[in-house]
Design a protein around this motif. Sequence first.
Motif, PDB file in Angstrom:
ATOM      1  N   ARG A 136       0.920   4.369  -2.725  1.00 19.13           N
ATOM      2  CA  ARG A 136       0.699   5.749  -2.289  1.00 19.13           C
ATOM      3  C   ARG A 136       1.911   6.624  -2.591  1.00 19.13           C
ATOM      4  O   ARG A 136       1.764   7.800  -2.961  1.00 19.13           O
ATOM      5  CB  ARG A 136       0.379   5.765  -0.789  1.00 19.13           C
ATOM      6  CG  ARG A 136      -1.009   5.231  -0.466  1.00 19.13           C
ATOM      7  CD  ARG A 136      -1.254   5.184   1.038  1.00 19.13           C
ATOM      8  NE  ARG A 136      -2.662   4.947   1.353  1.00 19.13           N
ATOM      9  CZ  ARG A 136      -3.140   4.856   2.588  1.00 19.13           C
ATOM     10  NH1 ARG A 136      -2.312   4.981   3.624  1.00 19.13           N
ATOM     11  NH2 ARG A 136      -4.425   4.644   2.797  1.00 19.13           N
ATOM     12  N   THR A 177      -0.609   8.730   3.601  1.00 20.91           N
ATOM     13  CA  THR A 177      -1.408   9.089   2.430  1.00 20.91           C
ATOM     14  C   THR A 177      -0.551   9.815   1.395  1.00 20.91           C
ATOM     15  O   THR A 177       0.474  10.425   1.741  1.00 20.91           O
ATOM     16  CB  THR A 177      -2.576   9.999   2.826  1.00 20.91           C
ATOM     17  OG1 THR A 177      -2.047  11.232   3.342  1.00 20.91           O
ATOM     18  CG2 THR A 177      -3.465   9.332   3.859  1.00 20.91           C
ATOM     19  N   LEU A 224       0.833  -1.202   0.000  1.00 23.59           N
ATOM     20  CA  LEU A 224       0.000   0.000   0.000  1.00 23.59           C
ATOM     21  C   LEU A 224       0.869   1.254   0.000  1.00 23.59           C
ATOM     22  O   LEU A 224       0.595   2.219  -0.734  1.00 23.59           O
ATOM     23  CB  LEU A 224      -0.912  -0.021   1.224  1.00 23.59           C
ATOM     24  CG  LEU A 224      -1.910   1.135   1.356  1.00 23.59           C
ATOM     25  CD1 LEU A 224      -2.978   1.051   0.275  1.00 23.59           C
ATOM     26  CD2 LEU A 224      -2.563   1.117   2.748  1.00 23.59           C
ATOM     27  N   ASN A 245     -10.258  -4.304   5.755  1.00 25.38           N
ATOM     28  CA  ASN A 245      -9.794  -2.919   5.793  1.00 25.38           C
ATOM     29  C   ASN A 245      -8.717  -2.685   4.738  1.00 25.38           C
ATOM     30  O   ASN A 245      -8.754  -1.698   3.986  1.00 25.38           O
ATOM     31  CB  ASN A 245      -9.252  -2.592   7.190  1.00 25.38           C
ATOM     32  CG  ASN A 245      -8.741  -1.170   7.299  1.00 25.38           C
ATOM     33  OD1 ASN A 245      -9.393  -0.228   6.844  1.00 25.38           O
ATOM     34  ND2 ASN A 245      -7.571  -1.001   7.895  1.00 25.38           N
ATOM     35  N   LEU A 290      -8.653  -0.188   1.356  1.00 20.15           N
ATOM     36  CA  LEU A 290      -7.577   0.783   1.120  1.00 20.15           C
ATOM     37  C   LEU A 290      -6.848   0.468  -0.182  1.00 20.15           C
ATOM     38  O   LEU A 290      -6.462   1.380  -0.926  1.00 20.15           O
ATOM     39  CB  LEU A 290      -6.587   0.763   2.293  1.00 20.15           C
ATOM     40  CG  LEU A 290      -7.128   1.258   3.635  1.00 20.15           C
ATOM     41  CD1 LEU A 290      -6.107   1.003   4.748  1.00 20.15           C
ATOM     42  CD2 LEU A 290      -7.476   2.734   3.567  1.00 20.15           C
ATOM     43  N   GLU A 321      -8.498   1.722  -3.402  1.00 21.44           N
ATOM     44  CA  GLU A 321      -8.333   3.159  -3.649  1.00 21.44           C
ATOM     45  C   GLU A 321      -7.109   3.459  -4.502  1.00 21.44           C
ATOM     46  O   GLU A 321      -7.054   4.495  -5.170  1.00 21.44           O
ATOM     47  CB  GLU A 321      -8.224   3.906  -2.318  1.00 21.44           C
ATOM     48  CG  GLU A 321      -9.477   3.857  -1.462  1.00 21.44           C
ATOM     49  CD  GLU A 321      -9.274   4.509  -0.109  1.00 21.44           C
ATOM     50  OE1 GLU A 321      -8.150   5.010   0.151  1.00 21.44           O
ATOM     51  OE2 GLU A 321     -10.219   4.519   0.705  1.00 21.44           O
TER      52      GLU A 321
END
Length: 223
Positions: free
Chosen positions: A23, A200, A19, A77, A81, A84
């Motif tokens: 990002r 993020t 992740l 969860n 995420l 996205e």
Amino acid sequence: MTSIRIDIVSDVVCPWCYLGKARLELAIAEVQDSISTEVFWQPYQLNPDYPPEGVDHQKELAEKLGGVENVARIHENLKALGREVGIAYDFDAIKIGPNTLDAHRLITWAGIEGPDMQDAVVSALFKANFEEGRNIGSRAVLSEIAGECGMDSRVITALLGSDADKDTVEQAIAAARDMGVAGVPFFIIDGKYAISGAQTPDMLANAFRQIAAEKSSEQQKLN
């Protein structure tokens, strides 16, 4: 244009690292008009005690995270995420929890061919583990991934059959721990700024802008 170096301490069996990579790529795209970035991947092992053949992933995870229900909640969860940023986590497909020492050796060799090759191999390893359920502790699988990324799979097979760079990887992991890295992903910017966790894209982009501005100001003072 200001240039910054980004070192990422990571393990390819860490879903938060996958992740974090996605990002990071969004953050880099956001600042690319004013900031040049170089990304380098540094090794870390979440499970250094796993045997070479790996373990039963689902069983081990349930024991580590307090039961099947907790695992399912955490995975839901992460799936949300992941969606996205274009990651299709398939946690049910992961059968083997691998020892990642050999995977980190492959990443090291990919880095010799340049940052782009290293990034491609890291991406392929994450995808293989988290989206395809391939055993990235298998040397045969690692050689396949190397070939898919444009490396010489025959050379990689020979290297994996030796002890080449095991010490290098283990020393780098020890150095990260000595530096205080206790969780991954862990971002080190220009060797002196640290960002922990899969932050993020906006947070990362703002940090890069601030660091680049400070660096530019320091250079102007020197000139």
